[in-house]
Design a protein around this motif. Structure first.
Motif, PDB file in Angstrom:
ATOM      1  N   ALA A  26     -16.822 -16.135   8.363  1.00 30.05           N
ATOM      2  CA  ALA A  26     -16.813 -17.589   8.546  1.00 30.05           C
ATOM      3  C   ALA A  26     -15.447 -18.080   9.012  1.00 30.05           C
ATOM      4  O   ALA A  26     -15.328 -19.130   9.645  1.00 30.05           O
ATOM      5  N   ALA A  27     -14.415 -17.323   8.679  1.00 33.40           N
ATOM      6  CA  ALA A  27     -13.064 -17.708   9.113  1.00 33.40           C
ATOM      7  C   ALA A  27     -12.723 -17.107  10.475  1.00 33.40           C
ATOM      8  O   ALA A  27     -11.572 -17.133  10.901  1.00 33.40           O
ATOM      9  N   GLY A  28     -13.705 -16.539  11.133  1.00 31.51           N
ATOM     10  CA  GLY A  28     -13.469 -16.006  12.482  1.00 31.51           C
ATOM     11  C   GLY A  28     -12.908 -14.601  12.498  1.00 31.51           C
ATOM     12  O   GLY A  28     -12.378 -14.139  13.504  1.00 31.51           O
ATOM     13  N   MET A  29     -13.012 -13.898  11.375  1.00 28.99           N
ATOM     14  CA  MET A  29     -12.389 -12.575  11.303  1.00 28.99           C
ATOM     15  C   MET A  29     -13.303 -11.473  11.810  1.00 28.99           C
ATOM     16  O   MET A  29     -14.515 -11.534  11.653  1.00 28.99           O
ATOM     17  N   ASN A  30     -12.656 -10.457  12.378  1.00 32.69           N
ATOM     18  CA  ASN A  30     -13.437  -9.336  12.901  1.00 32.69           C
ATOM     19  C   ASN A  30     -12.801  -7.975  12.611  1.00 32.69           C
ATOM     20  O   ASN A  30     -13.180  -6.970  13.202  1.00 32.69           O
ATOM     21  N   VAL A  31     -11.796  -7.951  11.712  1.00 32.55           N
ATOM     22  CA  VAL A  31     -11.195  -6.661  11.366  1.00 32.55           C
ATOM     23  C   VAL A  31     -10.606  -6.695   9.956  1.00 32.55           C
ATOM     24  O   VAL A  31     -10.112  -7.741   9.507  1.00 32.55           O
ATOM     25  N   VAL A  32     -10.710  -5.569   9.248  1.00 41.56           N
ATOM     26  CA  VAL A  32      -9.993  -5.402   7.970  1.00 41.56           C
ATOM     27  C   VAL A  32      -9.254  -4.065   7.994  1.00 41.56           C
ATOM     28  O   VAL A  32      -9.735  -3.106   8.590  1.00 41.56           O
ATOM     29  N   ARG A  33      -8.084  -4.057   7.361  1.00 37.52           N
ATOM     30  CA  ARG A  33      -7.444  -2.765   7.111  1.00 37.52           C
ATOM     31  C   ARG A  33      -7.686  -2.423   5.655  1.00 37.52           C
ATOM     32  O   ARG A  33      -7.476  -3.275   4.781  1.00 37.52           O
ATOM     33  N   ILE A  34      -8.125  -1.208   5.401  1.00 38.57           N
ATOM     34  CA  ILE A  34      -8.428  -0.799   4.037  1.00 38.57           C
ATOM     35  C   ILE A  34      -7.875   0.597   3.721  1.00 38.57           C
ATOM     36  O   ILE A  34      -7.476   1.323   4.635  1.00 38.57           O
ATOM     37  N   ALA A  35      -7.862   0.926   2.475  1.00 42.13           N
ATOM     38  CA  ALA A  35      -7.694   2.292   1.947  1.00 42.13           C
ATOM     39  C   ALA A  35      -6.269   2.804   1.806  1.00 42.13           C
ATOM     40  O   ALA A  35      -6.067   3.869   1.238  1.00 42.13           O
ATOM     41  N   GLU A  36      -5.273   2.064   2.278  1.00 41.39           N
ATOM     42  CA  GLU A  36      -3.953   2.691   2.368  1.00 41.39           C
ATOM     43  C   GLU A  36      -3.283   3.016   1.035  1.00 41.39           C
ATOM     44  O   GLU A  36      -2.271   3.704   1.045  1.00 41.39           O
ATOM     45  N   PHE A  37      -3.825   2.527  -0.079  1.00 40.10           N
ATOM     46  CA  PHE A  37      -3.223   2.961  -1.353  1.00 40.10           C
ATOM     47  C   PHE A  37      -4.250   3.616  -2.281  1.00 40.10           C
ATOM     48  O   PHE A  37      -3.971   3.823  -3.453  1.00 40.10           O
ATOM     49  N   ALA A  38      -5.407   3.949  -1.762  1.00 41.51           N
ATOM     50  CA  ALA A  38      -6.539   4.268  -2.650  1.00 41.51           C
ATOM     51  C   ALA A  38      -6.777   5.768  -2.864  1.00 41.51           C
ATOM     52  O   ALA A  38      -7.919   6.207  -3.040  1.00 41.51           O
ATOM     53  N   TRP A  39      -5.712   6.537  -2.876  1.00 39.77           N
ATOM     54  CA  TRP A  39      -5.884   7.994  -2.997  1.00 39.77           C
ATOM     55  C   TRP A  39      -6.640   8.374  -4.275  1.00 39.77           C
ATOM     56  O   TRP A  39      -7.547   9.204  -4.260  1.00 39.77           O
ATOM     57  N   LEU A  70      -8.382   2.166   9.150  1.00 41.60           N
ATOM     58  CA  LEU A  70      -8.294   2.998   7.950  1.00 41.60           C
ATOM     59  C   LEU A  70      -6.857   3.464   7.754  1.00 41.60           C
ATOM     60  O   LEU A  70      -6.246   4.005   8.680  1.00 41.60           O
ATOM     61  N   GLY A  71      -6.356   3.274   6.538  1.00 39.53           N
ATOM     62  CA  GLY A  71      -5.000   3.739   6.239  1.00 39.53           C
ATOM     63  C   GLY A  71      -5.039   5.030   5.445  1.00 39.53           C
ATOM     64  O   GLY A  71      -5.879   5.182   4.555  1.00 39.53           O
ATOM     65  N   THR A  72      -4.135   5.944   5.739  1.00 36.63           N
ATOM     66  CA  THR A  72      -4.038   7.132   4.884  1.00 36.63           C
ATOM     67  C   THR A  72      -3.218   6.745   3.648  1.00 36.63           C
ATOM     68  O   THR A  72      -2.277   5.945   3.752  1.00 36.63           O
ATOM     69  N   PRO A  73      -3.555   7.307   2.490  1.00 38.43           N
ATOM     70  CA  PRO A  73      -3.021   6.767   1.238  1.00 38.43           C
ATOM     71  C   PRO A  73      -1.747   7.446   0.738  1.00 38.43           C
ATOM     72  O   PRO A  73      -1.439   7.433  -0.451  1.00 38.43           O
ATOM     73  N   THR A  74      -0.983   8.036   1.648  1.00 35.83           N
ATOM     74  CA  THR A  74       0.105   8.909   1.194  1.00 35.83           C
ATOM     75  C   THR A  74       1.301   8.176   0.597  1.00 35.83           C
ATOM     76  O   THR A  74       2.233   8.819   0.119  1.00 35.83           O
ATOM     77  N   ALA A  75       1.296   6.834   0.613  1.00 35.20           N
ATOM     78  CA  ALA A  75       2.386   6.110  -0.060  1.00 35.20           C
ATOM     79  C   ALA A  75       2.194   6.101  -1.572  1.00 35.20           C
ATOM     80  O   ALA A  75       3.116   5.760  -2.316  1.00 35.20           O
ATOM     81  N   THR A  76       0.967   6.484  -2.017  1.00 34.16           N
ATOM     82  CA  THR A  76       0.707   6.461  -3.466  1.00 34.16           C
ATOM     83  C   THR A  76      -0.043   7.711  -3.937  1.00 34.16           C
ATOM     84  O   THR A  76      -1.231   7.650  -4.267  1.00 34.16           O
ATOM     85  N   PRO A  77       0.650   8.862  -3.977  1.00 35.75           N
ATOM     86  CA  PRO A  77      -0.006  10.051  -4.531  1.00 35.75           C
ATOM     87  C   PRO A  77      -0.400   9.823  -5.998  1.00 35.75           C
ATOM     88  O   PRO A  77       0.373   9.236  -6.757  1.00 35.75           O
ATOM     89  N   PRO A  78      -1.608  10.256  -6.383  1.00 35.95           N
ATOM     90  CA  PRO A  78      -2.098  10.001  -7.738  1.00 35.95           C
ATOM     91  C   PRO A  78      -1.342  10.777  -8.821  1.00 35.95           C
ATOM     92  O   PRO A  78      -0.638  11.734  -8.546  1.00 35.95           O
TER      93      PRO A  78
END
Ligand code: GLA
Ligand code: ZN
Length: 672
Positions: A26-39, A70-78
């Motif tokens: 509804a706000a005119g959006m067409n892209v999201v970045r996800i996953a970059e911290f979700a290791w 899609l982000g790779t999550p290497t900034a936050t190793p579990p």
């Protein structure tokens, strides 16, 4: 054009995802970045991958026609990974190993971590390679540098072996005969960590851990900075190679504007496009319109290509405290400024303000309660406007006649030895950028490898580390008619961070047609008066006493024992000119001097009159020319120009002048 948000589906119940996606659309959006911290969600247990929740959110987004980065999550190793490999934690310069609890808790040189990063990036790439809703990849998040662990020491030694081949060569380049530091083998070489004689560290050199807090050999310190930067580039490339095995989608990394620990020109080489994170006003600082403009220009300059804003502030931002709440109109203002300077996609950080964690206070577009209020409305308005105008910015060209050169090597060298405690290379670059902007001259900001020939004016403030190649490049450019500006602290060092034997200003002596009699670092508040053609000011940090060997004087000192001597000069060289500014000048004086320089160099201002806080950029798209003006002041401002324009947002003609409301934006098409 891509317009969207950074989204953290792992932080919200699945039941909410669909509502979020619909509100985004509804706000005119067409892209999201996800996953970059979700290791820890992608690999909850070693070797057991779970990407199903990501598949689900990607499908929810696809329903609303929203694509995914899609982000790779290497900034936050579990935690399990760190417990198993505690050796991955970085070590500070006192030898203390850092621990778990925040993010970026890894050493990029650590071989085990390199392997594990490669594996998670590879698993992700393999899993998502056929997903048509993914449009790009981001590697890691906001790379940083700095570690003093044993792997870094080994890595540094190998890096040096490759660079110098023999230890004798290294000794010669660093001048290790000084204080008996001669090395017999690469394996003896140290990292510039805690050392005995740190008592005389002087003001400007103390710049936190990333700085040069100790008195190590300047050659070693500079090479260590280069090594750290190269190590991150290598770390990044391991993931890039892995992702490329599975997909040809473009790969990026989110850079940090003026941040200078990494050589972004190197980091950018292996990326398909640059993106960056812009926080104009946060708990960590508030940028002026020119600081922001310059950061965008530098990000465009990394690859000489348009870029993405991967994270843009969308509310008050901070961790323990937060910065100012963006005022009505500011998010729109900053968005258009970014687009004007070369952004061709805009993502806001973050969709919704988090309910827990360190970043509860980094407010998103919608509030903690999940309701979109004023900021959401403003972004929805931008989204609507960009549905009409967005394509203007994609593949647009920025046309500039002036270029400001930034060198990370020089930044590091100046930080190691600033000469004067008030000297800061990045601040100096900003002052020159500002002097151009104050004269309505937009500029490219890029590295020394750029082709000079398309510019009328090249500015190389404090380009102190030099090589013969760079000198020849400058000579050729000026001979053929270009204007070159250099300043104090230029040309006096070789690329090893050692002093050149040449008479100062060293590599620039013939070009500038001058010689330095001596120089004077101004301390304890002492100031020196300087008088130019139509300005007077005080130098506050560094004065070089110039003797002209063919150059003419543009400004002189008026106090201290060198009163009457030249402070600013110009030299005719071949068909061109070399300006030499021998001291720091106050902003108004520098603007006045620059007015003279741009006029002589035939660099044309975009506007004929505008106040401080007005930012103007010229762009071309196919055969049309546009100027984009943003008013960063919280009051209306009048601007004047020579040509006639069609105002694309206001849908009317403008002739000669315009009054722009507070935080207003104009996108103007030039009428021929
Ligand atoms: C950076 C990071 C984000 C977030 C924001 C807000 O730009 O990339 O993850 O931490 O700052 O502080
Ligand atoms: Zn390390």
């Amino acid at each position: 054009m891509f317009f969207g948000v950074d989204y953290y589906p792992e932080q919200w119940p699945k039941a909410r995802w669909d509502t979020d996606a619909k509100m985004m659309r509804a706000a005119g959006m067409n892209v999201v970045r996800i996953a970059e911290f979700a290791w820890s969600r992608m690999e909850p247990v070693k070797g057991q991958y779970d990407f199903t929740w990501l598949d689900e959110i990607i499908a929810v987004m696809a329903e609303q026609d929203i694509r995914v980065v899609l982000g790779t999550p290497t900034a936050t190793p579990p935690k399990w990974l760190m417990d198993e490999n505690p050796d991955i934690y970085p070590v500070d310069l006192y030898g203390i190993q850092k621990g778990f609890g925040t993010r970026r808790h890894y050493c990029s040189v650590n071989p085990v971590y390199r392997e594990l990063s490669k594996r998670i990036a590879g698993e992700m790439a393999e899993h998502f390679k056929y997903d048509k809703n993914i449009i790009a990849w981001q590697v890691d998040n906001e790379f940083d540098t700095g570690c003093y662990c044993s792997h870094c020491r080994k890595g540094f030694q190998n890096w040096l072996r490759e660079k110098y081949q023999t230890i004798e060569h290294l000794n010669e380049h660093w001048g290790t005969v000084f204080w008996s530091q001669t090395y017999q083998d690469f394996e003896q070489v140290i990292l510039p960590a805690y050392t005995a004689f740190d008592g005389f560290t002087q003001g400007g050199a103390v710049n936190g851990i990333a700085g040069a807090p100790f008195n190590h050999n300047p050659g070693l310190l500079l090479d260590y900075n280069r090594f750290k930067s190269d190590a991150v580039v290598e770390f990044q490339n391991i993931q890039i190679r892995e992702i490329r095995q599975c997909t040809s989608l473009p790969i990026t990394h989110n850079c940090m504007g003026h941040f200078s620990e990494l050589d972004y020109f190197d980091l950018g080489k292996d990326l398909d496009f640059i993106s960056w994170d812009s926080y104009p006003s946060s708990a960590w600082g508030k940028g002026t319109s020119t600081q922001l403009a310059m950061a965008h220009d530098l990000m465009r300059g990394i690859k000489g290509k348009n870029f993405w804003v991967m994270e843009h502030q969308s509310g008050p931002v901070g961790w323990q405290t937060f910065g100012d709440t963006p005022e009505p109109g500011q998010l729109r203002l900053w968005t258009y400024q970014a687009l004007a300077h070369g952004a061709e996609a805009m993502l806001y950080f973050r969709w919704r303000s988090a309910l827990y964690g360190t970043e509860q206070l980094c407010h998103g577009i919608i509030d903690h309660d999940g309701i979109g209020r004023r900021r959401y409305e403003e972004i929805a308005r931008i989204g609507k406007e960009l549905k009409q105008l967005g394509e203007l910015f994609v593949d647009s060209n920025t046309i500039n006649e002036a270029v400001l050169i930034k060198s990370y090597d020089n930044f590091w060298s100046h930080r190691i030895q600033p000469y004067n405690s008030q000297f800061d290379y990045n601040v100096l670059l900003m002052e020159y950028y500002h002097a151009l902007a104050a004269n309505q001259i937009p500029a490219d900001v890029t590295g020394i490898d750029v082709d000079f020939s398309s510019y009328r004016l090249v500015l190389m403030p404090a380009f102190n580390l030099m090589t013969d190649e760079i000198r020849s490049k400058c000579e050729k450019y000026v001979k053929e008619g270009g204007s070159l500006l250099i300043t104090f602290k230029s040309g006096t060092k070789n690329w090893d961070n050692g002093m050149s034997e040449r008479t100062k200003p060293g590599y620039f002596r013939e070009l500038a047609g001058i010689e330095l009699e001596e120089y004077d670092s101004l301390n304890y508040g002492r100031k020196v008066r300087v008088r130019g053609l139509d300005y007077e000011c005080l130098a506050r940090s560094f004065c070089e006493v110039i003797q002209c060997n063919g150059a003419s004087v543009l400004a002189s000192y008026e106090s201290h024992y060198y009163a009457g001597k030249a402070a600013v000069t110009v030299n005719q060289y071949g068909k061109g000119r070399v300006y030499y500014v021998g001291c720091d000048l106050e902003p108004d004086a520098l603007t006045a001097l620059m007015k003279h320089i741009v006029k002589e160099s035939r660099v044309t201002p975009i506007l004929t009159a505008a106040a401080e806080g007005i930012d103007a950029v010229r762009k071309s798209i196919s055969d049309k020319t546009y100027i984009i003006i943003t008013n960063h002041n919280n009051r209306e401002e009048r601007v004047e120009f020579e040509k006639s324009y069609y105002d694309l947002l206001g849908e009317r003609m403008l002739h000669g002048q315009e009054t722009i409301e507070a935080y207003g934006v104009r996108i103007l098409e030039e009428i021929l």
